[in-house]
Write an enzyme that holds these catalytic residues in place. Structure first.
Site, mmCIF file in Angstrom:
data_model
loop_
_atom_site.group_PDB
_atom_site.id
_atom_site.type_symbol
_atom_site.label_atom_id
_atom_site.label_comp_id
_atom_site.label_asym_id
_atom_site.label_seq_id
_atom_site.Cartn_x
_atom_site.Cartn_y
_atom_site.Cartn_z
ATOM 1 N N GLY A 173 0.830 -1.205 0.000
ATOM 2 C CA GLY A 173 0.000 0.000 0.000
ATOM 3 C C GLY A 173 0.862 1.252 0.000
ATOM 4 O O GLY A 173 2.092 1.190 -0.086
ATOM 5 N N GLN A 174 0.195 2.403 0.085
ATOM 6 C CA GLN A 174 0.911 3.693 0.046
ATOM 7 C C GLN A 174 1.922 3.810 1.184
ATOM 8 O O GLN A 174 3.104 4.069 0.970
ATOM 9 C CB GLN A 174 -0.079 4.852 0.199
ATOM 10 C CG GLN A 174 -1.107 4.991 -0.871
ATOM 11 C CD GLN A 174 -1.759 6.358 -0.766
ATOM 12 O OE1 GLN A 174 -1.191 7.336 -1.218
ATOM 13 N NE2 GLN A 174 -2.928 6.435 -0.158
ATOM 14 N N LEU A 175 1.426 3.616 2.410
ATOM 15 C CA LEU A 175 2.312 3.782 3.561
ATOM 16 C C LEU A 175 3.347 2.654 3.623
ATOM 17 O O LEU A 175 4.526 2.909 3.884
ATOM 18 C CB LEU A 175 1.480 3.802 4.852
ATOM 19 C CG LEU A 175 2.294 3.945 6.139
ATOM 20 C CD1 LEU A 175 3.102 5.248 6.151
ATOM 21 C CD2 LEU A 175 1.377 3.869 7.367
ATOM 22 N N ILE B 269 -3.705 -10.932 7.271
ATOM 23 C CA ILE B 269 -3.832 -10.645 8.709
ATOM 24 C C ILE B 269 -5.196 -11.051 9.277
ATOM 25 O O ILE B 269 -5.385 -11.014 10.491
ATOM 26 C CB ILE B 269 -3.512 -9.166 9.054
ATOM 27 C CG1 ILE B 269 -4.493 -8.198 8.381
ATOM 28 C CG2 ILE B 269 -2.069 -8.838 8.710
ATOM 29 C CD1 ILE B 269 -4.410 -6.765 8.938
ATOM 30 N N TYR C 86 -8.511 -1.897 5.266
ATOM 31 C CA TYR C 86 -9.581 -1.776 4.268
ATOM 32 C C TYR C 86 -9.846 -0.277 4.185
ATOM 33 O O TYR C 86 -10.411 0.300 5.113
ATOM 34 C CB TYR C 86 -10.815 -2.534 4.745
ATOM 35 C CG TYR C 86 -11.942 -2.626 3.750
ATOM 36 C CD1 TYR C 86 -12.227 -3.836 3.110
ATOM 37 C CD2 TYR C 86 -12.749 -1.540 3.462
ATOM 38 C CE1 TYR C 86 -13.277 -3.938 2.206
ATOM 39 C CE2 TYR C 86 -13.794 -1.628 2.551
ATOM 40 C CZ TYR C 86 -14.056 -2.828 1.930
ATOM 41 O OH TYR C 86 -15.095 -2.928 1.037
ATOM 42 N N THR D 124 -7.269 6.724 11.781
ATOM 43 C CA THR D 124 -7.791 7.759 10.885
ATOM 44 C C THR D 124 -8.530 8.881 11.604
ATOM 45 O O THR D 124 -9.076 8.668 12.698
ATOM 46 C CB THR D 124 -8.764 7.085 9.884
ATOM 47 O OG1 THR D 124 -9.466 8.078 9.148
ATOM 48 C CG2 THR D 124 -9.806 6.242 10.603
ATOM 49 N N ASP D 125 -8.604 10.035 10.945
ATOM 50 C CA ASP D 125 -9.430 11.152 11.433
ATOM 51 C C ASP D 125 -10.915 10.801 11.398
ATOM 52 O O ASP D 125 -11.726 11.465 12.040
ATOM 53 C CB ASP D 125 -9.179 12.400 10.568
ATOM 54 C CG ASP D 125 -9.464 12.166 9.092
ATOM 55 O OD1 ASP D 125 -9.185 11.055 8.606
ATOM 56 O OD2 ASP D 125 -9.973 13.082 8.414
ATOM 57 N N TYR E 229 -16.408 2.867 7.661
ATOM 58 C CA TYR E 229 -14.938 2.858 7.727
ATOM 59 C C TYR E 229 -14.471 3.376 9.084
ATOM 60 O O TYR E 229 -13.652 2.741 9.761
ATOM 61 C CB TYR E 229 -14.382 3.715 6.582
ATOM 62 C CG TYR E 229 -12.897 3.978 6.649
ATOM 63 C CD1 TYR E 229 -11.972 2.956 6.416
ATOM 64 C CD2 TYR E 229 -12.412 5.256 6.927
ATOM 65 C CE1 TYR E 229 -10.611 3.211 6.478
ATOM 66 C CE2 TYR E 229 -11.056 5.512 6.982
ATOM 67 C CZ TYR E 229 -10.156 4.486 6.759
ATOM 68 O OH TYR E 229 -8.807 4.749 6.825
ATOM 69 N N LYS F 25 -12.480 1.300 11.993
ATOM 70 C CA LYS F 25 -11.127 1.718 12.406
ATOM 71 C C LYS F 25 -11.111 2.006 13.911
ATOM 72 O O LYS F 25 -10.131 1.685 14.598
ATOM 73 C CB LYS F 25 -10.677 2.944 11.617
ATOM 74 C CG LYS F 25 -10.402 2.709 10.138
ATOM 75 C CD LYS F 25 -9.218 1.786 9.865
ATOM 76 C CE LYS F 25 -7.881 2.420 10.176
ATOM 77 N NZ LYS F 25 -6.745 1.536 9.748
#
Ligand SMILES: NC(=O)c1ccc[n+]([C@@H]2O[C@H](COP(=O)([O-])OP(=O)(O)OC[C@H]3O[C@@H](n4cnc5c(N)ncnc54)[C@H](OP(=O)(O)O)[C@@H]3O)[C@@H](O)[C@H]2O)c1
Length: 287
Positions: free
Chosen positions: A10-12, A38, A62, A98-99, A122, A126
């Protein structure tokens, strides 16, 4: 340390891999769903045991906010139950949230201890992930971030560059306020936590510095892209619109600026201003 990175494609995860080259003292185990799913508690436990993993950096998630509304069960499995799988493995954990755990109704930067009130599937999943993690592993570190972008995968910057190359006018909301986060900068903050002389358990907020709307972000993406000769950029006008004028499938927070005082003080890091990091990302994309 033996460090396991989950969701490494992924991005991170990709930025963690890039930055790991500057931290060669550790042995890294980069896995994505093909190597280590996972959601499989037994597989996670066996991987951690067999490879004597000391630390897990969980970059798996996700992340499709709209799809999560229609398939909350799958989002919950990856964003919550799987985080518990990692927490029960016995390794130390750095997790990313996440925010969207906040309502987005406030008008001041959110601090770590502010009340949570997710408005989306989402965000709910989270938040459950955070709670399950802290229950099973109170020593965990959680970085909450927002508006993540990078040269990799799908993100807002790449979408606006594509649309800006196709259309003469773009309409973008100006009543949703937040701060972009360059994934390479978040990776830097995560390594600051890894390399800190002491382990500092807890929740930390991390984005770039500054504040903007998605409209401002778009104007700046296209302005900088032109400036460094990326192109062709066809778009002549970016029109500011209200969220009510855009057919959102999922409610979006109106204000989700995160207060970063704690992360800066604890880990002694300087956080780049969002337009400076955007420039770095665009130059990498252009290279
Ligand atoms: N993107 C944002 O704007 C944003 C904003 C706030 C917070 N965050 C958080 O920041 C973190 C990193 O986000 P990101 O944008 O880097 O995410 P990303 O690009 O979507 O990467 C997530 C990675 O996890 C993998 N994955 C999914 N299910 C898995 C499983 N069961 N086992 C192992 N790997 C699995 C994905 O594989 P597939 O691609 O094959 O599914 C993907 O490679 C996440 O925790 C996210 O919630 C992101």
């Amino acid at each position: 340390m033996n460090i396991l990175i989950t969701g490494c494609n992924g991005q991170l995860g990709t930025e963690i891999r890039n930055l790991s080259l500057e931290h060669p003292a550790h042995t890294y185990f980069f896995t994505d769903v093909a190597e280590l799913d996972i959601t499989d508690r037994g597989a996670v436990a066996a991987f951690v045991r067999d490879n004597a993993i000391d630390l897990i950096i969980n970059c798996a998630a996700y992340t499709n906010v709209d799809r999560a509304e229609e398939d909350e069960a799958t989002a919950r499995c990856i964003n919550a139950a799987s985080v518990e799988n990692l927490a029960l493995s016995g390794a130390r954990i750095i997790h990313v949230s996440t925010d969207y755990v906040f309502s987005g109704d406030e008008h001041l930067p959110c601090r770590e201890e502010d009340p949570v009130a997710p408005r989306t599937a989402y965000g709910r999943t989270k938040l459950e992930g955070e709670q399950l993690l802290l229950k099973a592993c109170p020593e965990a570190i959680i970085f909450r971030t927002a508006w993540l972008y990078s040269p990799y995968g799908n993100n807002f910057v790449k979408t606006m560059l594509r649309l800006g190359g196709e259309r003469e006018q773009l309409a973008v909301v100006y009543d949703q306020i937040g701060t972009p986060t360059y994934a390479a900068d978040l990776a830097m903050a995560i390594f600051a936590a890894v390399e800190a002389p002491e382990w500092h358990a807890g929740i930390y907020h991390f984005t770039n510095e500054g504040v903007c709307s998605w409209f401002d972000f778009t104007v700046e993406i296209l302005r900088q892209a032109r400036q460094i000769g990326m192109g062709p950029i066809l778009c002549k006008t970016v029109k500011p619109i209200l969220s009510s004028e855009y057919a959102y499938r999922t409610p979006r927070p109106h204000y989700s600026v995160l207060d970063k005082a704690k992360v800066k003080q604890t880990f002694g890091i300087a956080i780049p201003y969002w337009t400076d990091s955007l420039r770095e990302c665009l130059e990498r994309l252009n290279a």
